[in-house]
Enzyme design. Structure first.
Site, short mmCIF file in Angstrom:
data_model
loop_
_atom_site.label_atom_id
_atom_site.label_comp_id
_atom_site.label_asym_id
_atom_site.label_seq_id
_atom_site.Cartn_x
_atom_site.Cartn_y
_atom_site.Cartn_z
N GLU A 61 0.81 -1.22 0.00
CA GLU A 61 0.00 0.00 0.00
C GLU A 61 0.85 1.27 0.00
O GLU A 61 0.61 2.19 0.78
CB GLU A 61 -0.97 -0.01 1.19
CG GLU A 61 -2.03 -1.08 1.08
CD GLU A 61 -3.10 -1.01 2.16
OE1 GLU A 61 -2.97 -0.18 3.09
OE2 GLU A 61 -4.05 -1.79 2.10
N GLU A 109 -5.68 -8.44 -0.37
CA GLU A 109 -6.43 -8.08 0.83
C GLU A 109 -7.86 -7.81 0.43
O GLU A 109 -8.13 -6.94 -0.39
CB GLU A 109 -5.84 -6.83 1.53
CG GLU A 109 -4.54 -7.06 2.26
CD GLU A 109 -4.11 -5.86 3.10
OE1 GLU A 109 -5.00 -5.14 3.62
OE2 GLU A 109 -2.89 -5.65 3.22
#
Length: 484
Positions: free
Chosen positions: A173, A292
């Site tokens: 991320e 995710e």
């Protein structure tokens, strides 16, 4: 009663189902590791402190790949802290979750746990506060046979054989301003390219995952993927995706329909990757690592800055309902329906943290409702994913407008002839009579209709099935068609 129709045919093939669609995430966050999968002194702990009751449930869940050690945690992590004798490992501050990390669980324990689970490791490297050198050193420690300082250190620490980790995430991320070492798309893309190039020099056979957007809602979504991939397309095999959903203000209809956002997200990332492929005139087609995804109720989440410094605090331990499990089923349907481009997917996380498995320190481990749809699909989806296009009525939602009431995906195993349909009735008010056309499969017989809990008896040749309101359904068919 509302009636829906769909056709199952072996000619409607999307692509082979990659078993890595059924992955999970083990992050040093909350109680996922400590008192989750690892608890020395627990009655069910083995000689390494691994909870065998959780291992048994993870096997039943059907987890095939496990991403580690994060997640946000990895961007401030020193992998060296988690190897060697436990009594000499340092205690450090984890900036991601404002937690105290004892490093009693590290790379060696993770590899022992993954091997006992029978899953594939998926290792993330720190490209937040560290970089190329540390990533290559971790790869050398993990995969080089011996005769160098780092590989000999692994051998000295008790692992004489290399780990053979083949799947690596280049950070996590990096687009998020909450991330330690947050970067612009260009900065990250260049770092991912150079790190990937160096890692492949050491181990040419590895697969690499570049960081995509941490959500479709991000203001840089789309432009992030395009810029990153223009820098590192030739060095990576996958672009990552992350998505979490929740029910907002009692809007259950929109929540049940939220997989339409996941579908659009996948399609847009694939389109961007293919645009870069064309622009670079590359022969390689990139795949997606949706590493995710889950239901996460963030309404009570005040952010990392509100957390107190503690060891293994109880973080986001959501208790899931049957509606949550049905919605999880719709996300699994979306992933299977994109099996031609989604090669890896990880439900986040495995234990305690928004997880299908919950534990108590010193106590039992149990299944949450979301355990069941995952276990059904991981256990039954084999062979090829089939394109399924239901004809069904629409339900109106505030968030997504009119949405099909029925969503479904299917698999066909050519080796056995088995056909499995995974279907969700999103309509909370009425059942659906599902009329199935199976003329493409000789001798098709519906053997079992599984619901979220329990099974329904069926009769040979049944072609109409009732799907209860807001339900997860698994229909298993035997056929005369197999490669045998």
């Amino acid at each position: 009663m509302n009636v829906a129709q769909l056709t199952l045919d072996p000619a409607f093939r999307i692509g082979a189902i990659d078993r890595r669609l059924f992955g999970s995430l083990v992050e040093h966050m909350g109680r996922c590791v400590y008192t989750g999968i690892f608890e020395p002194g627990h009655p069910a702990a083995d000689e390494l402190g691994l909870r065998t009751d959780v291992l048994d449930l993870a096997r039943e869940l059907g987890v095939t790949v496990v991403r580690y050690p994060g997640g946000n945690f990895v961007s401030n992590y020193r992998w060296e802290d988690g190897v060697g004798p436990r009594e000499t490992r340092p205690t450090r501050l984890d900036l991601a979750w404002r937690s105290i990390e004892t490093n009693q669980f590290g790379l060696g324990e993770y590899m022992a746990w993954v091997r006992r689970l029978g899953a594939e490791p998926m290792m993330a490297v720190n490209l937040g506060t560290r970089g190329l050198t540390e990533a290559v050193e971790l790869l050398e420690y993990a995969n080089f046979p011996g005769g160098t300082r780092l590989s000999d250190q692994r051998i000295k620490n008790g692992d004489t054989e290399p780990y053979g980790i083949g799947l690596w995430c280049l950070g996590n991320e990096a687009d998020g301003p909450w991330q330690m070492g947050h970067k612009t798309a260009y900065e990250y893309g260049r770092l991912a390219a150079e790190t990937g190039r160096a890692m492949r020099r050491l181990d040419p056979g590895i697969e690499l995952v570049a960081c995509g957007s941490s959500g479709r809602h991000m203001p840089t979504f789309g432009s992030w993927e395009a810029t990153v991939l223009e820098q590192c397309y030739d060095q990576v095999d996958f672009i990552s995706m992350h998505a979490y959903y929740e029910e907002h203000h009692g809007d259950t209809d929109s929540f049940l329909a939220s997989a339409v956002d996941m579908d659009a997200f996948i399609d847009e990332v694939v389109a961007t990757a293919d645009h870069v492929k064309a622009k670079l005139r590359s022969p390689k087609r990139l795949r997606v690592s949706f590493d995710e995804w889950n239901v996460w109720y963030q309404r009570d989440w005040h952010g990392e800055a509100a957390l107190e410094w503690r060891q293994a605090p109880r973080l986001i331990e959501d208790d899931y309902s049957e509606i949550d499990a049905v919605v999880v089923g719709t996300y699994l349907i979306s992933l299977l329906g994109h099996a031609d481009r989604v090669g890896i997917a990880c439900q986040a996380q495995l234990a305690n943290v928004i997880a299908p498995i919950r534990t108590e320190p010193g106590g039992p481990a149990r299944k949450q409702t979301t355990f069941h749809p995952f276990a059904h699909m991981a256990g039954l989806a084999r062979g090829d994913a089939l394109r399924v296009e239901p004809v069904t009525h629409q339900i109106n939602t505030d968030a997504y407008g009119p949405v099909p009431a029925l969503t479904a995906a299917a698999s066909h195993d050519p080796a056995t002839g088995a056909v499995v349909l995974f279907a969700v009735n999103r309509d909370r008010t009425a059942p659906i009579a599902l009329d199935l056309d199976l003329r493409g499969f000789n001798g098709a017989q519906l053997r079992t209709h599984r619901l979220l809990h329990g099974e329904r008896a069926t009769r040979p040749g049944q072609v109409t099935v009732e799907l209860p309101p807001a339900s997860w359904n698994v229909l298993e068919f035997s056929t005369d068609q197999s490669d045998a």
